[in-house]
Design an enzyme around this catalytic site. Structure first.
Site, PDB file in Angstrom:
ATOM      1  N   GLY A 153      -4.526   5.441   7.740  1.00 48.04           N
ATOM      2  CA  GLY A 153      -3.595   5.932   6.738  1.00 48.04           C
ATOM      3  C   GLY A 153      -4.143   7.104   5.947  1.00 48.04           C
ATOM      4  CG  ASP A 154      -6.686   6.678   3.085  1.00 48.72           C
ATOM      5  OD1 ASP A 154      -7.379   6.037   3.906  1.00 48.72           O
ATOM      6  OD2 ASP A 154      -6.488   6.262   1.932  1.00 48.72           O
ATOM      7  CE  LYS A 196       8.786 -17.023   2.571  1.00 44.69           C
ATOM      8  NZ  LYS A 196       8.451 -18.319   1.969  1.00 44.69           N
ATOM      9  CB  VAL A 206       5.425   8.768  -4.155  1.00 43.90           C
ATOM     10  CG1 VAL A 206       4.844  10.068  -4.715  1.00 43.90           C
ATOM     11  CG2 VAL A 206       6.781   9.009  -3.518  1.00 43.90           C
ATOM     12  NE  ARG A 262     -11.136  -2.899   9.818  1.00 42.57           N
ATOM     13  CZ  ARG A 262     -10.390  -2.364   8.854  1.00 42.57           C
ATOM     14  NH1 ARG A 262     -10.978  -1.794   7.809  1.00 42.57           N
ATOM     15  NH2 ARG A 262      -9.072  -2.407   8.914  1.00 42.57           N
TER      16      ARG A 262
END
Length: 337
Positions: A191-192, A74, A105, A185
């Site tokens: 993201g949160d 790929k 969501v 890190r």
């Protein structure tokens, strides 16, 4: 197909390859529910994230850890044509795209997303008109969808850390508070906000179990009074899930916040686990087994001659875990692979 760009990854020469692998991973998790393929694509993407140079060919990719022949093929196709036919076909299917979108969501998993799509709900705007089909968590996720989609800059998490540590120290200076995940890190954004806390009065011993009942609740109430926590998804004795916002901030962005309470004697195993990365954790567990130990988010235990876990090792720092396993200590910023 509603894919999100990988951010916080500037300068990585393989970002476009990572993106198509993560899009395939999302498809396998959300649509086909093939966990094996999902993990394989994620592992390959993580491998590419750690490379300083551009992958030259599928053949070169196959020499890297976690990349087999099928994924290498790929990569070869993408390098040659700039696209992947499998992804092109996936994107043509509106239902696939809708399932992938709805699973973004918070609280909506693949099964729920598929159910909503079968009911004809395929967009966020349409979902807002059918909130009777959602539980409390899903409604909160929908309410803050746009905010939760945005990455959180490191500077903002630094501010949040300062607010939390200052507020929690007013309750008791003995609390230990660590923000884990990609923030620890050293990443530019996350993201949160994933927080791990402990207190010396709470251990894994049965006699201490009752002491945990109010430790997390007290912290959450304290942060609510400071107007840092603005909404709650769920609150148990050891885990809080909710929404936070820096008070009086000019950005007014609302962020996903998880706070976990770990026993004092298990704290550093938890810190390693929740710092990640997933690939690093998997490698640590594999190395532990080679050394006749078993490692998880709770304990490090030597295996008996029968192969059963023995008593937990006494752990007072992350360094203890590395030392017992005969590994050189890795700083959190070195744990992406």
């Amino acid at each position: 197909m509603g894919k999100r760009k990988i951010t916080g990854n500037e300068g990585n020469p393989n970002t476009d390859l990572q993106e198509f692998l993560m899009e395939l991973a999302d498809y396998e998790r959300n649509v086909t529910k093939n966990v094996f393929k999902y993990n394989a694509y994620r592992k390959a993407a993580a491998t590419l994230a750690g490379l300083p140079e551009r992958v030259a060919s599928g053949e070169a990719a196959m020499k890297l850890p976690g990349i087999g022949k099928k994924i290498a093929n790929k990569i070869e196709e993408f390098l040659n044509t700039g696209k992947l036919q499998k992804l092109e076909d996936i994107r043509k299917d509106d239902n696939n795209a809708a399932i992938n979108l709805l699973t973004r969501v918070s609280g909506i998993g693949p099964a729920k997303a598929k159910e909503l799509v079968e009911d004809g709900i395929k967009t966020i705007d349409n979902l807002k008109k059918h909130q009777d089909k959602l539980n409390h968590h899903q409604k909160i996720g929908l309410m803050y969808f746009e905010d939760f989609e945005k990455r959180i800059p490191r500077e903002e998490i630094c501010q949040s850390e300062e607010i939390m540590k200052h507020a929690i120290s007013e309750l008791s200076k003995e609390y230990i508070v660590t923000i884990c995940g990609s923030y620890r890190r050293g990443k530019k954004d996350s993201g949160d906000i994933d927080v791990l806390i402990t207190h010396p009065t709470y251990s894994s011993k049965e006699k201490d179990a009752k002491k945990k009942v109010t430790l997390l609740k007290d912290v959450v109430e304290c942060l609510e009074k400071k107007k840092f926590i603005i909404d709650t998804i769920s609150l148990g004795t050891t885990k809080f899930m909710g929404v936070c916002q820096i008070p009086n901030s000019s950005t007014k962005s609302c962020r996903r916040l998880d706070i976990r309470l770990a026993p004092y004697d298990q704290y550093y195993c938890a810190v390693i686990y929740f710092t990640g990365s997933d690939v690093f954790n998997k490698n640590m567990r594999s190395h532990a087994l080679e050394k006749k130990y078993t490692l998880n988010e709770y304990t490090l235990r030597r295996l008996t001659s029968e192969g059963l876990p023995g008593k937990p090792e006494k752990i007072t720092s992350e360094e203890d875990i590395f030392r017992i396993l005969g590994l050189p200590y890795k700083e959190p910023k070195e744990r992406d692979a």
